[in-house]
Design a protein around this motif. Structure first.
Motif, PDB file in Angstrom:
ATOM      1  N   SER A   1     -33.996  24.570  55.694  1.00  0.00           N
ATOM      2  CA  SER A   1     -34.624  24.878  54.369  1.00  0.00           C
ATOM      3  C   SER A   1     -35.947  24.316  54.298  1.00  0.00           C
ATOM      4  N   ALA A   2     -35.848  23.021  54.909  1.00  0.00           N
ATOM      5  CA  ALA A   2     -36.897  22.051  54.939  1.00  0.00           C
ATOM      6  C   ALA A   2     -38.069  22.411  55.768  1.00  0.00           C
TER       7      ALA A   2
ATOM      8  N   PRO B   1     -29.774  22.567  54.979  1.00  0.00           N
ATOM      9  CA  PRO B   1     -31.092  21.897  54.231  1.00  0.00           C
ATOM     10  C   PRO B   1     -32.130  21.557  55.162  1.00  0.00           C
TER      11      PRO B   1
ATOM     12  N   TYR C   1     -31.466  29.012  54.200  1.00  0.00           N
ATOM     13  CA  TYR C   1     -31.550  28.106  53.111  1.00  0.00           C
ATOM     14  C   TYR C   1     -29.926  27.699  52.896  1.00  0.00           C
ATOM     15  N   ASP C   2     -29.109  27.928  54.017  1.00  0.00           N
ATOM     16  CA  ASP C   2     -27.791  27.537  53.906  1.00  0.00           C
ATOM     17  C   ASP C   2     -27.595  26.242  54.533  1.00  0.00           C
TER      18      ASP C   2
END
Length: 146
Positions: free
Chosen positions: A15-16, A12, A9-10
């Motif tokens: 995270s996607a 992007p 999550y650090d």
């Protein structure tokens, strides 16, 4: 020195990717759940009580129920699906054959017109009678009886 730990999550993009992976797994879970439920109802070898038991097991404890069902009865899931697909294809083919024959045992319009043409060529009916019979065949009323 303390090393800083980076999570997905650090970043992007990661995270996607992580979100899409979980979304895909969630959708696949529902596909598997529905396939198991449909297979429970499709199986003619199971009694009503057995179907109810498997269905309750899959609803009350969905992850365990589905995985146990796939382990215990998954081998024949594909066979049942293929047999149902064959039965549907045979019914469809039968419907096509009946429709191609013209339905209720009578020939198609082209067959009737060919028969009328042969009768006229033999001289059994006049040109005027052929014209009236052809109009009846093309209108869908069937050939006239002479």
């Amino acid at each position: 020195m303390s090393a800083q730990t980076y999570l997905a999550y650090d970043f992007p993009l990661l995270s996607a990717f992580w979100a899409m992976l979980w979304f895909f797994l969630w959708i696949m879970w529902f596909v598997l759940l529905f396939r198991v439920v449909f297979d429970i109802f499709r199986d003619d070898d199971l009694s009503g009580w057995a179907k109810t038991g498997w269905l309750v097991f899959c609803i009350v404890l969905p992850f365990i129920g589905v995985f146990v069902y796939v382990i215990a009865r998954g081998k024949n899931m594909g066979r049942r699906e293929v047999s149902q697909a064959r039965a549907q294809q045979e019914a469809f083919d039968s419907y096509i054959r009946e429709t191609a024959k013209g339905g209720e045992g009578r020939g198609s319009s082209a067959d009737e017109l060919a028969r009328l043409s042969e009768i006229r060529a033999r001289g059994d009916i006049t040109d005027d009678e052929f014209r009236r019979a052809k109009e009846l065949v093309l209108s869908g009323s069937g050939p006239s009886e002479h």
